[in-house]
Design an enzyme around this catalytic site. Structure first.
Site, PDB file in Angstrom:
ATOM      1  N   CYS A 195       0.850  -1.187   0.000  1.00  0.00           N
ATOM      2  CA  CYS A 195       0.000   0.000   0.000  1.00  0.00           C
ATOM      3  C   CYS A 195       0.889   1.241   0.000  1.00  0.00           C
ATOM      4  O   CYS A 195       2.122   1.139   0.001  1.00  0.00           O
ATOM      5  CB  CYS A 195      -0.940   0.015   1.208  1.00  0.00           C
ATOM      6  SG  CYS A 195      -0.083   0.218   2.781  1.00  0.00           S
ATOM      7  N   ASP A 241      12.317  30.189 -25.599  1.00  0.00           N
ATOM      8  CA  ASP A 241      11.524  30.802 -24.530  1.00  0.00           C
ATOM      9  C   ASP A 241      11.688  30.072 -23.193  1.00  0.00           C
ATOM     10  O   ASP A 241      10.866  30.248 -22.292  1.00  0.00           O
ATOM     11  CB  ASP A 241      10.038  30.819 -24.921  1.00  0.00           C
ATOM     12  CG  ASP A 241       9.801  31.583 -26.212  1.00  0.00           C
ATOM     13  OD1 ASP A 241      10.489  32.592 -26.412  1.00  0.00           O
ATOM     14  OD2 ASP A 241       8.947  31.167 -27.008  1.00  0.00           O
ATOM     15  N   ASP A 252       3.473  33.346 -26.877  1.00  0.00           N
ATOM     16  CA  ASP A 252       4.545  34.002 -27.613  1.00  0.00           C
ATOM     17  C   ASP A 252       4.147  34.036 -29.085  1.00  0.00           C
ATOM     18  O   ASP A 252       3.685  33.040 -29.633  1.00  0.00           O
ATOM     19  CB  ASP A 252       5.854  33.227 -27.436  1.00  0.00           C
ATOM     20  CG  ASP A 252       7.023  33.948 -28.063  1.00  0.00           C
ATOM     21  OD1 ASP A 252       7.272  35.094 -27.674  1.00  0.00           O
ATOM     22  OD2 ASP A 252       7.675  33.364 -28.943  1.00  0.00           O
TER      23      ASP A 252
END
Length: 806
Positions: free
Chosen positions: A14, A705, A503
């Site tokens: 788990c 960018d 852009d």
């Protein structure tokens, strides 16, 4: 320098196990970050380059778990003596990810035990080749390789199926013994014998995991099943000597329902990871290459950069490359999600694993192995599936305390029943219409049943599966649609984004100038103007000049070579075409030429449309104007409209002047413009938008960018073709067009919605079921079945994400 190591973990039951491993790895010196994903069964560790892999393996083993390893036999063809064998062994043992290497000199083979997420068989072949010997992978038919998830599923199914046989016999015997007048002699010993293999053989992996968790003082979900099956079984043993109701049947069926839950969850998780399997299957096993002028078929591991691959119609391109010879159309849908085939000519990039449709292609390999487009996609999807998002960190912290809390609560319930029998017996007496409620049983039996019901009904697994399974499905769906979610955190952050910065160059526009208008003044048709301009621009290397030449070639105009060509810096070009002086450039370049009355009007009109206008003169007479612009990508207007409808403020980022920028924004439908922004000012523009609107997403070229994308809250990088190895973006758009932005946003929101739903149902289940069990209204066997179904339900809910319309 830091590196990222991914280790496959085995033995987790788990999310509590995952937390335990994370803590152990976090104690290793120079480990920067450790994330363990319970659903994908992988640990992602960011460490200093100097940290050895074995120190990480030791940390995993110290926590009571282990790392999954694979084994492969390589065939070595040119060993001459045992010294050669020693050289190969040493080289392989030094390779990161190799746990063991043994060379059998007589059989000409080396057996290697390795960690598949760190090193692959192809890399092992290259290591042996680097020592001066030749290694070959065994030729295994694809159909002979069994899927790991199928093996896990089969194992889980067999454990459940075989346990069902004695379990069913016990159930029949119980009904006969307790609900009829027939009393079975030796009933308790028979049920103990039938129940033993269920609890201790088919249930042994669960019991072993539980014992490990107790030893490490970090009880997991298996610890709850241990307490729900072992004590009832041994109380049944006491029933041989003390005649009271036996609990063997309860312990056996709790284990059977637990095994059913394991099978259902493994099956659902297998379906959730289908995307990775599909991507892995896309890879090509063999390639045909030219070697000394002859066509030779070789395993893909033997293809080197620079090899010329031959790809016939209907075949997959073996690895990334450039078209060396031939022309065809290629189905790139596996990479971009775009169904339309793409035409390929000499010099065009070709993506490995895409399908050649028509002509024969010769492709020069440029990337192989881990550097290929497909490998990068698989890596990004796996990184996303292994990442954690803020909501998961919070849930994991709570889940880490859930099992100890449930154990403590179950003991409290037993004590409360024993101290306040009147209250509890009176309460359940109102519900005796339920077949499993019997208020006349001794109080200690009722207390014991309530305690066991609490233990087996709580399900930390459901909480641990909510995020990973949704990420597995969401990232897989994104890879099919050309939107790669690289960082899972972006999925949660995206819902908070208020504005999206686009852009201009390369995002809204194609990133290269094209001719948009040709206006003629008194020399006949527009093609004549284009002929003069393109002929003189043949001598120019300027992008605007090349745009004019490309347009003339598209119209199949015959161009002449310019004489006395001269480029006038910042102004334009001039040259002699067929004896006439031709000039192309700014209006200032043609001062003194015979002016056309409508010229200034046309120049103003084109400028307002954000186009660059060039005047064309022949022998000092203005004959026309050619307008060039970086044209919008197809579908840009529709995408911006849809983003605005989603409630996002759209902002255009550009280096153009304010007037030009506003003209483009008006054409596209963008509501805000940041104009005259230089490349080094883009980060400041992002910060300005964050101050103005809050959370901001930035869409741009992943390389140019990169700083601005990194500075934004969610960075969306647009890649093209094989150019997707982009570090900056949280989300990568493979197709290279802006339409993927809408798909990425919809996918992020749909995925996070599934994560929230998963947590809601998991918490709702635990918060409601545990108190009901404590009140004695749920039999432990019903609790075990409910527990098994809760994990399955959460996983199946995540799978519904595959039907999301993005």
């Amino acid at each position: 320098m830091v590196k990222k190591v991914v280790l496959p973990i085995k033995g987790m039951a788990c999310v509590g196990c995952a937390i335990k491993i994370e803590k152990s790895l976090g104690k290793v010196a120079q480990v920067k970050e450790a994330r363990v994903n319970f659903a994908t069964e992988k640990a992602t560790i960011v460490v200093e380059e100097s940290v050895s892999l074995f120190s990480l393996l030791k940390a995993v083993r110290n926590s009571g778990y282990d790392v999954s390893a694979s084994q492969v036999e390589l065939h070595i063809t040119d060993m001459r003596n045992t010294s050669c064998a020693n050289t190969i062994e040493k080289a392989l043992r030094k390779t990161e990810g190799v746990l063991e290497a043994k060379v059998n000199f007589g059989a000409e083979k080396v057996s290697v035990v390795y960690i598949p997420t760190v090193v692959d068989p192809e890399e092992l072949v290259r290591v042996v080749d680097s020592t001066g010997y030749t290694a070959k992978l065994p030729q295994i038919r694809p159909e002979a390789i069994e899927d790991e998830d199928i093996l896990k599923m089969r194992e889980a199914w067999n454990r459940f199926k075989y346990s069902l046989v004695p379990g069913s016999i016990i159930m029949v015997l119980m009904v006969i013994h307790y609900m009829t007048s027939i009393k079975i002699s030796l009933y308790v010993p028979i049920t103990l014998i039938l129940g033993f293999p269920v609890v201790f053989i088919w249930g042994w992996p669960t019991q072993r995991s539980a014992l490990k968790s107790y030893r490490n003082l970090s009880p997991n979900m298996d610890a709850l099943i241990f307490l729900g099956s072992i004590p009832p079984y041994f109380m049944g043993v006491l029933g041989i000597w003390f005649p009271y109701i036996t609990f063997v049947e309860m312990g056996v069926w709790i284990m059977i329902f637990h095994l059913l839950g394991i099978y259902l969850t493994v099956k659902a998780k297998g379906r959730a990871s289908q995307a990775i399997k599909k991507l892995l299957k896309l890879g090509v096993k063999n390639a045909r290459i030219l070697r000394d002028g002859n066509e030779v078929e070789v395993p893909i591991s033997e293809v080197k950069v620079g090899n010329i691959m031959i790809v016939r119609p209907g075949e997959k391109i073996p690895t990334d490359g450039k078209v060396f010879e031939g022309e065809s159309t290629v189905d790139e849908s596996m990479a971009t999600g775009e169904s339309m085939p793409v035409r390929k000519r000499k010099g065009d990039e070709a993506i490995g694993a895409t399908v050649n449709q028509q002509g024969l292609l010769k492709v020069k390999a440029t990337r192989v192995g881990k550097d290929t487009f497909l490998s990068h996609v698989i890596k990004m999807v796996q990184e996303c599936q292994g990442s954690k998002i803020p909501i998961q960190e919070w849930a994991n912290r709570i889940t880490g305390y859930l099992v100890p809390t449930v154990i403590g609560y179950s003991l409290l319930i037993f004590a409360l029943w024993m101290f306040f029998p009147g209250f509890f017996v009176g309460f359940i007496g109102r519900f005796e219409f339920l077949p499993w409620v019997n208020a006349s049983l001794p109080i200690w039996i009722l207390a014991f049943l309530a305690m066991v019901a609490v233990l087996v009904i709580s399900c930390p697994c459901a909480l641990g599966l909510a995020t990973p399974t949704a990420l597995m499905v969401g990232s897989g769906l994104g890879s099919e649609k050309g939107a790669l979610i690289r960082r899972g955190e972006a999925i949660q952050t995206m819902k908070e984004v208020k504005a999206i910065i686009l852009d201009k160059t390369g995002t809204l526009t194609k990133g290269k100038p094209e001719v948009t208008d040709v206006i003629s003044f008194g020399v006949g048709e527009d093609k004549k103007v284009l002929y003069y301009a393109a002929s003189v621009e043949k001598g120019s290397e300027h992008p605007l000049g090349q745009a004019i030449v490309n347009r003339a070639r598209e119209l199949q105009l015959r161009l002449d070579e310019p004489k006395s060509f001269q480029a006038i810096t910042g102004m334009g070009v001039k040259g002699i075409i067929n004896g006439a002086e031709v000039r192309v450039g700014k209006p200032e370049l043609v001062d003194g030429a015979k002016q056309e009355p409508k010229l200034q009007e046309k120049l103003n009109e084109l400028q307002e449309q954000a186009k660059t206008a060039m005047v064309v003169t022949v022998d000092k007479k203005v004959v026309g104007v050619i307008a060039v612009a970086d044209t919008l990508k197809e579908g840009t207007v529709e995408v911006v409209r849809e983003l605005e409808q989603m409630g996002l403020k759209t902002i255009m980022l550009t280096g153009d002047n304010q007037k030009t920028a506003e003209a483009i924004a008006k054409e596209v439908g963008i509501s805000k413009v940041y104009a005259e922004v230089m490349p080094d000012q883009k980060v400041e523009a992002v910060q300005r938008a964050q101050q103005e609107y809050g959370m901001v997403a930035m869409v741009g070229d992943g390389i140019n960018d990169a700083p601005a994308i990194t500075a934004s809250n969610v960075g969306i990088a647009i890649g093209t073709g094989t150019d997707i190895a982009i570090e900056a973006g949280d989300i990568i758009l493979v197709r290279g067009d802006i339409s993927g932005v809408v798909a990425a946003i919809k996918l992020s929101k749909a995925t996070f919605r599934k994560i929230k739903q998963g947590y809601f149902w998991a918490w709702f289940y635990n918060a409601s079921a545990v108190p009901i069990a404590g009140l004695g209204l749920l039999h432990p066997m019903i609790g075990a079945l409910a527990m098994a179904m809760s994990s399955f339900t959460v996983t199946m809910n995540a799978l519904r994400l595959r039907k999301a319309k993005i």
